[in-house]
Design a protein around this motif. Structure first.
Motif, PDB file in Angstrom:
ATOM      1  N   ALA A  23       0.821  -1.231  -0.002  1.00 47.89           N
ATOM      2  CA  ALA A  23      -0.052   0.096  -0.085  1.00 47.89           C
ATOM      3  C   ALA A  23       0.727   1.279   0.012  1.00 47.89           C
ATOM      4  CB  ALA A  23      -1.043   0.045   1.071  1.00 47.89           C
ATOM      5  N   TYR A  24       1.922   1.103   0.805  1.00 44.83           N
ATOM      6  CA  TYR A  24       2.970   2.247   0.704  1.00 44.83           C
ATOM      7  C   TYR A  24       3.451   2.586  -0.404  1.00 44.83           C
ATOM      8  CZ  TYR A  24       6.985   4.937   1.335  1.00 44.83           C
ATOM      9  OH  TYR A  24       8.246   6.111   1.226  1.00 44.83           O
ATOM     10  N   ARG A  25       3.938   1.589  -1.391  1.00 46.79           N
ATOM     11  CA  ARG A  25       4.508   1.833  -2.576  1.00 46.79           C
ATOM     12  C   ARG A  25       3.485   2.202  -3.721  1.00 46.79           C
ATOM     13  NH1 ARG A  25       9.907   2.479  -2.095  1.00 46.79           N
ATOM     14  NH2 ARG A  25      10.966   0.490  -1.155  1.00 46.79           N
ATOM     15  N   LEU A  26       2.182   1.625  -3.530  1.00 47.71           N
ATOM     16  CA  LEU A  26       1.113   2.253  -4.486  1.00 47.71           C
ATOM     17  C   LEU A  26       1.111   3.724  -4.129  1.00 47.71           C
ATOM     18  CD1 LEU A  26      -0.674   1.079  -6.544  1.00 47.71           C
ATOM     19  CD2 LEU A  26      -2.276   0.427  -4.928  1.00 47.71           C
ATOM     20  N   LYS A  27       0.980   4.183  -3.099  1.00 48.27           N
ATOM     21  CA  LYS A  27       0.596   5.493  -2.575  1.00 48.27           C
ATOM     22  C   LYS A  27       1.605   6.323  -3.090  1.00 48.27           C
ATOM     23  CE  LYS A  27      -0.881   8.201   1.267  1.00 48.27           C
ATOM     24  NZ  LYS A  27      -1.183   8.403   2.548  1.00 48.27           N
ATOM     25  N   THR A  28       2.828   5.987  -3.013  1.00 48.20           N
ATOM     26  CA  THR A  28       3.912   6.786  -3.422  1.00 48.20           C
ATOM     27  C   THR A  28       4.480   6.620  -4.914  1.00 48.20           C
ATOM     28  OG1 THR A  28       5.546   5.422  -2.318  1.00 48.20           O
ATOM     29  CG2 THR A  28       4.865   6.955  -1.005  1.00 48.20           C
ATOM     30  N   GLU A  29       4.519   5.646  -5.486  1.00 51.90           N
ATOM     31  CA  GLU A  29       4.951   5.678  -6.741  1.00 51.90           C
ATOM     32  C   GLU A  29       3.722   5.523  -7.897  1.00 51.90           C
ATOM     33  OE1 GLU A  29       7.562   2.276  -7.129  1.00 51.90           O
ATOM     34  OE2 GLU A  29       8.563   2.749  -5.120  1.00 51.90           O
ATOM     35  N   CYS A  30       2.412   5.244  -7.340  1.00 47.80           N
ATOM     36  CA  CYS A  30       1.294   5.614  -8.230  1.00 47.80           C
ATOM     37  C   CYS A  30       0.414   6.527  -7.643  1.00 47.80           C
ATOM     38  CB  CYS A  30       0.599   4.023  -8.727  1.00 47.80           C
ATOM     39  SG  CYS A  30       1.899   2.977  -9.510  1.00 47.80           S
ATOM     40  N   PRO A  31       0.586   7.723  -7.444  1.00 51.48           N
ATOM     41  CA  PRO A  31      -0.145   8.688  -6.496  1.00 51.48           C
ATOM     42  C   PRO A  31      -1.540   8.797  -7.053  1.00 51.48           C
ATOM     43  CG  PRO A  31       1.733   9.907  -7.586  1.00 51.48           C
ATOM     44  CD  PRO A  31       1.966   8.344  -7.753  1.00 51.48           C
ATOM     45  N   GLY A  32      -1.822   8.550  -8.223  1.00 53.96           N
ATOM     46  CA  GLY A  32      -2.977   8.863  -9.084  1.00 53.96           C
ATOM     47  C   GLY A  32      -3.905   7.678  -8.850  1.00 53.96           C
ATOM     48  N   LYS A  33      -3.630   6.548  -8.509  1.00 53.20           N
ATOM     49  CA  LYS A  33      -4.442   5.514  -8.407  1.00 53.20           C
ATOM     50  C   LYS A  33      -5.357   5.361  -7.115  1.00 53.20           C
ATOM     51  CE  LYS A  33      -2.660   3.261 -12.257  1.00 53.20           C
ATOM     52  NZ  LYS A  33      -3.657   3.085 -13.306  1.00 53.20           N
ATOM     53  N   THR A  34      -6.624   5.140  -7.395  1.00 54.99           N
ATOM     54  CA  THR A  34      -7.514   4.745  -6.113  1.00 54.99           C
ATOM     55  C   THR A  34      -7.336   3.171  -5.747  1.00 54.99           C
ATOM     56  OG1 THR A  34      -9.313   4.065  -7.634  1.00 54.99           O
ATOM     57  CG2 THR A  34      -9.161   6.488  -7.049  1.00 54.99           C
ATOM     58  N   PHE A  35      -7.196   3.015  -4.745  1.00 59.52           N
ATOM     59  CA  PHE A  35      -6.797   1.727  -4.005  1.00 59.52           C
ATOM     60  C   PHE A  35      -7.389   1.290  -2.690  1.00 59.52           C
ATOM     61  CE2 PHE A  35      -3.346   3.791  -1.844  1.00 59.52           C
ATOM     62  CZ  PHE A  35      -3.057   3.141  -1.014  1.00 59.52           C
ATOM     63  N   ALA A  36      -7.507   0.080  -2.244  1.00 64.31           N
ATOM     64  CA  ALA A  36      -8.079  -0.360  -1.014  1.00 64.31           C
ATOM     65  C   ALA A  36      -7.192  -1.509  -0.529  1.00 64.31           C
ATOM     66  CB  ALA A  36      -9.372  -0.405  -0.877  1.00 64.31           C
ATOM     67  N   VAL A  37      -7.047  -1.738   0.492  1.00 63.56           N
ATOM     68  CA  VAL A  37      -6.464  -3.103   1.278  1.00 63.56           C
ATOM     69  C   VAL A  37      -7.515  -3.570   1.987  1.00 63.56           C
ATOM     70  CG1 VAL A  37      -4.623  -4.172   2.670  1.00 63.56           C
ATOM     71  CG2 VAL A  37      -4.174  -2.035   1.268  1.00 63.56           C
ATOM     72  N   ILE A  38      -8.152  -5.009   1.537  1.00 61.47           N
ATOM     73  CA  ILE A  38      -8.969  -5.706   2.311  1.00 61.47           C
ATOM     74  C   ILE A  38      -8.135  -6.808   2.996  1.00 61.47           C
ATOM     75  CG2 ILE A  38     -10.719  -5.272   0.428  1.00 61.47           C
ATOM     76  CD1 ILE A  38     -10.381  -8.085  -0.752  1.00 61.47           C
ATOM     77  N   GLU A  39      -8.684  -6.845   4.109  1.00 60.65           N
ATOM     78  CA  GLU A  39      -8.222  -7.755   5.212  1.00 60.65           C
ATOM     79  C   GLU A  39      -9.227  -8.665   5.861  1.00 60.65           C
ATOM     80  OE1 GLU A  39      -6.631 -10.053   7.739  1.00 60.65           O
ATOM     81  OE2 GLU A  39      -5.132  -8.921   6.354  1.00 60.65           O
ATOM     82  N   ALA A  40      -9.352 -10.072   5.685  1.00 59.23           N
ATOM     83  CA  ALA A  40     -10.302 -10.871   6.144  1.00 59.23           C
ATOM     84  C   ALA A  40     -10.500 -10.852   7.687  1.00 59.23           C
ATOM     85  CB  ALA A  40      -9.932 -12.186   5.796  1.00 59.23           C
TER      86      ALA A  40
END
Length: 525
Positions: A23-40
């Motif tokens: 999530a950190y890498r996605l937030k910092t290296e793809c800042p325009g992407k919308t994302f979520a982390v799902i945890e069971a």
């Protein structure tokens, strides 16, 4: 796509050490992407939140198991589970990714639609009251950071007569919070990392602890603290000291692994001499610490500050190498006729492997059988678009490989955006020789490897376990090699995919750099 369904660019599955890092890498290296982390589960932390048995700790140093972007500040290089869990929580909060994590949300199935170029996810969401609601959403890219263990059940051998035993039988994976073993006789069945962790921890309070092993494992005594890192942190800024200690540990770990694989007899002598020097008893070493396999045919266990061996030198702990004939009301009778009296038996007999957290996957209505696929660059799957799996190293810190995988995913997402592509699908080459993704003789690997993608013998179809080779490949290799892409939106149907580019025979994959990427990141451990 139905308008009422939520759509995100990326969904990360799992909020453990790998998922938070992703999530950190996605937030910092793809800042325009919308994302979520799902945890069971109802909390983050993954392994380090689930396992609560006594003494749980890392089996890799924290300078490599920790994140490269967040220096490890703890005193111990081999850290306890509570400290690692706090580290994950603090990282999630301080980097801002905690707000993107959705707890109690289990991925049940994922269906890829080539026409829509997205995954349709079926989720089971559990409320605070325990009610489960089935929900759906879509995403453009799916990144599974669930690891490869089944956290709902472990490997449970069938022990004769276990129903006759009058004491308590405990699995480390489901440790009872109210278990009191103070002053009791404990038998730990197993010889892996969990057993070697349990023995010195339980021996502090138990009357006695006996580790019962069918066959020995290799155990390496390592310092609990890293003196090199302590000196580096004394004179350098935290970030620089962390990188320096990390680089040193990568080199030392890889060098020792190569010694074990290339000169196994020399490695055996070193490991045996270390145990003999600590225990001071050749016969005990001969009987209990001479494995039948070569070092790193199975994962090497570690004993920080030699705690396991030091405990064996006391009268409270011992090792017995034998097989179980049957459980009895008072304990365990061995094949040799000896009986081990026990009040508590801990079955540290290993975990079971489970790909993709147990979720089912389809591509355009056809089920995906991972055992029939090939692993691409150690993280993508042949014939499956826009899906990545986070596999860590088996011979070094998990996070070293996990972080490279996350950075590769970010590179690929940015590549798709630059070229206007909607999806990327690895295309397997003809005539490849199939090999298991994990080249271990361990029981859990042999039992479960058939459910996982297979690997070939040449990049990009090899699951390498070498950070020094993987880092330049993950950060700089040509993203088009053996990859098919769909057409930019609005392109003619005839251009729906590009032919995959193959690496010429004899050309090192790591030298095949992407020619049009201006933002190549420097290679740093």
């Amino acid at each position: 796509m139905p308008q009422h369904l939520e759509h995100l660019d990326v969904v990360i599955v799992g909020a453990g050490l790998s998922g938070v890092g992703a999530a950190y890498r996605l937030k910092t290296e793809c800042p325009g992407k919308t994302f979520a982390v799902i945890e069971a589960r109802a909390s983050i932390g993954g392994t380090w939140d689930l396992f609560r048995y006594p003494g749980i700790r890392s089996d890799s140093d924290m300078f490599t198991l920790g994140y490269p972007f967040r220096p490890w500040a703890g005193a111990k290089s081999i850290a306890d589970g509570a400290s690692i869990l706090s580290y994950i929580h603090e990282t999630a909060a301080d980097t801002g990714v905690r707000d993107s994590i959705r707890l109690s949300t289990r991925l049940v199935s994922a269906a890829w639609s080539s026409a829509e170029a997205h995954w349709l996810l079926e989720l089971d969401v559990t409320s605070e009251d325990g009610d489960v609601e089935r929900r759906s959403m879509t995403c453009g890219f799916l990144y599974s950071c669930t690891g490869y263990y089944d956290y709902a059940r472990g490997h449970e051998p069938s022990f004769p007569g276990i129903g006759d035993f009058r004491g308590e039988v405990v699995r480390p994976q489901f440790w009872p919070e109210d278990l009191d073993y103070t002053g009791k006789r404990v038998v730990v069945i197993g010889s892996g990392a969990t057993a070697i962790t349990l023995v010195p921890s339980m021996a502090r309070d138990a009357a006695s602890v006996t580790m019962l092993q069918r066959s020995p494992s290799y155990i390496l005594a390592v310092p609990g603290r890293d003196r090199f890192a302590d000196i580096a942190r004394r004179y350098l800024p935290a970030g620089a000291a962390h990188r320096l200690a990390r680089a040193k540990n990568v080199l030392v770990t890889q060098a020792f692994y190569q010694l074990c694989r290339r000169r196994p007899e020399l490695a055996k002598k070193f490991l045996r001499k270390q145990v003999t020097d600590i225990l001071g008893n050749d016969q005990v070493v001969e009987d209990n610490f001479v494995p039948r396999y070569n070092p790193w045919d199975q994962r090497l266990c570690i004993a920080p500050s030699a705690d396991f061996f030091r405990t064996l030198k006391t009268e409270k702990a011992s090792v017995v190498t034998d097989t179980i004939e049957t459980f009895t009301p008072r304990g365990i009778r061995l094949s040799s006729g000896r009986e081990l009296d026990a009040d508590v038996v801990v079955t540290a007999t290993g975990l079971s492997m489970l790909p993709l957290g147990g979720a089912t996957f389809t591509v355009d209505g056809k089920g995906v059988d991972l055992g029939d696929t090939w692993v691409y660059r150690g993280l993508m799957i042949s014939g499956v678009p826009n899906l990545a799996l986070c596999f860590g190293y088996s011979n070094a810190s998990w996070t070293l490989r996990a972080d490279l995988s996350s950075r590769y995913v970010c590179r690929l997402l940015n590549y798709l955006d630059r070229h206007g592509y909607r999806s990327a699908t690895p295309v397997a080459r003809d005539g490849m020789t199939r090999r298991p993704i994990l080249d271990f003789t361990s029981g859990y690997v042999q039992r479960g490897s058939g459910a996982f993608p297979q690997q070939g013998k040449r990049q990009p179809w090899v699951m390498r376990h070498n950070y020094l080779l993987d880092a330049p490949s993950a950060l700089f290799s040509n993203l088009a090699t053996d990859m098919a892409f769909d057409a930019p939106a609005g392109a003619p149907a005839a251009a729906a995919a590009t032919a995959p580019v193959s690496t010429p025979a004899g050309v090192p994959d790591s030298t095949e750099l992407e020619p049009d990427r201006p933002d190549l990141q420097e290679f740093v451990p």
